[in-house]
Design an enzyme around this catalytic site. Structure first.
Site, PDB file in Angstrom:
ATOM      1  N   ASP A 149       8.969  35.166   7.930  1.00  0.00           N
ATOM      2  CA  ASP A 149       9.368  34.857   6.630  1.00  0.00           C
ATOM      3  C   ASP A 149       8.458  35.348   5.353  1.00  0.00           C
ATOM      4  O   ASP A 149       6.682  35.344   5.928  1.00  0.00           O
ATOM      5  CB  ASP A 149       9.094  33.073   5.769  1.00  0.00           C
ATOM      6  N   HIS A 189      12.905  34.711   5.486  1.00  0.00           N
ATOM      7  CA  HIS A 189      12.902  33.398   5.106  1.00  0.00           C
ATOM      8  C   HIS A 189      14.210  33.273   4.545  1.00  0.00           C
ATOM      9  O   HIS A 189      14.848  31.677   4.542  1.00  0.00           O
ATOM     10  CB  HIS A 189      12.377  32.930   3.154  1.00  0.00           C
ATOM     11  N   SER A 223      13.088  25.699   2.421  1.00  0.00           N
ATOM     12  CA  SER A 223      12.618  26.155   1.454  1.00  0.00           C
ATOM     13  C   SER A 223      11.821  24.437   0.634  1.00  0.00           C
ATOM     14  O   SER A 223      10.789  23.842   0.613  1.00  0.00           O
ATOM     15  CB  SER A 223      13.196  26.417   0.308  1.00  0.00           C
TER      16      SER A 223
END
Length: 352
Positions: free
Chosen positions: A299, A328, A133
């Protein structure tokens, strides 16, 4: 008494000037290391933290027999500026505390980490930089800022430039948090609980995919190595309150800190690295590392298409898509199957 377990070390950044020209006075970078640095200082791995995460939230990817094996590598987990451990709105003294804490870019994050790596240990080469991330954003930034230093890079579920759609998603999180009257424009004395709960609810619709909810995977998530728990929630509401609201209400997570990191994320763009004049493609073309990007199939805010676009401009770039419905959070360490997928790619990359 500190709300944090003191299982980390702190590097003194001194008067740390940011890309904006603002200064973090008496800057601090919190970090934790695993393994031992070789005599020739050639086995260091940098593994930055993610949005709202701390160093212990990264430890799921480290272990005996894994790619990031402390018996082989010296693994450094630097905590992002703004996360509550390194210099942040919540721990900086007046007058730069809380809402007055300066804006920090991904470039600034990596400059602080580079200062740690070079001044603390004299490290000149990195076999690998990796992260999830916002950790992926820092991975890209490392590869651009220090192309001759970074040999391999593996950003997972993140991007080299925050897309407009991603920016808008974060506007929703920010609006929910700051709408609470108790937030007081960042000058609260007690946590804005309603705002934190609202932000958690907004985030809950984005962290996992539509298919995750269609299949009610939250009822049988399995063992989370990150949390050290078997995750299974009897109802959707129980999942929303425990997993999401519980995360945002953790007293170690401060609202101003969350907003500081959110700003860093929103304005992420390796093209803003000095020397590239906002040209993201030119910055991607400058990467010398062998780079394997690992987006997750579903995602919702870092879709595979973004990394496929970026990869075409990286001379030694490749994209592999993590399959499945976790979206995600395929990169969070909560999914045993996805953990194995990421670890296998890292093993292959390090062996190359």
């Amino acid at each position: 008494m500190s709300k944090f377990v003191e299982d980390y070390e702190v590097f003194d950044l001194g008067e740390f000037e940011l890309q904006s020209g603002a200064v973090i006075h008496g800057g601090k970078l919190a970090y934790k290391t695993f393994g031992e640095l070789d005599a020739d200082k050639s086995n260091a791995v940098v593994y930055p933290t993610w949005y709202s995460g701390f160093h212990w939230d990264n430890e799921w990817l480290i272990g005996d027999g894994m790619a990031l094996d402390p018996a082989k590598y010296f693994i450094v987990i630097p905590n992002m500026l703004g996360n509550g451990l390194s210099s942040s709105p919540s721990n900086t003294p007046p007058p730069f505390d809380r809402a007055r804490f300066p804006r920090v870019t991904f470039y600034d994050q990596v400059e602080a980490q580079h200062k740690l790596i070079t001044e603390q240990w004299g490290i000149e080469t990195l076999p690998l930089v990796t992260g999830w991330s916002m950790g992926a954003g820092q991975t890209y930034q490392w590869a651009v800022s220090y192309p001759d230093m970074v040999q391999r890079a593996c950003p997972f579920c993140g991007s080299s430039k925050t897309s407009e759609h991603n920016f808008v998603f974060l506007e929703g999180v920010k609006a929910a948090l700051t709408a609470d009257a108790a937030f007081k424009q960042g000058w609260y004395d007690a946590p804005p609980v309603r705002g934190l709960r609202a932000a958690a609810r907004v985030y809950a619709g984005w962290g996992f995919s539509q298919a995750f909810f269609w299949d009610q995977v939250y009822k049988r998530m399995g063992h989370s190595r990150r949390l050290g728990l078997d995750l299974a929630f009897p109802s959707l509401e129980d999942y929303l309150v425990w997993f999401w609201e519980g995360h945002f209400l953790d007293p170690r997570r401060d609202a101003n800190d969350l907003l500081s990191m959110l700003w860093t994320w929103q304005y992420g763009d390796i093209g803003q690295t000095p020397g590239f004049d906002g040209d993201t493609v030119k910055a991607l073309q400058s990467i010398k590392a062998r780079l394997i990007a690992l987006p997750a199939e579903k995602d919702l805010y870092f879709p595979p298409e973004d990394e496929q676009w970026a990869s075409q401009h990286i001379p030694n770039g490749e994209v592999r898509v993590i399959p499945g419905v976790w979206g995600h959070f395929a990169g969070s360490g909560d999914s045993p199957v996805d953990l194995e997928y990421i670890d296998d790619v890292l093993k292959e990359l390090l062996a190359s």
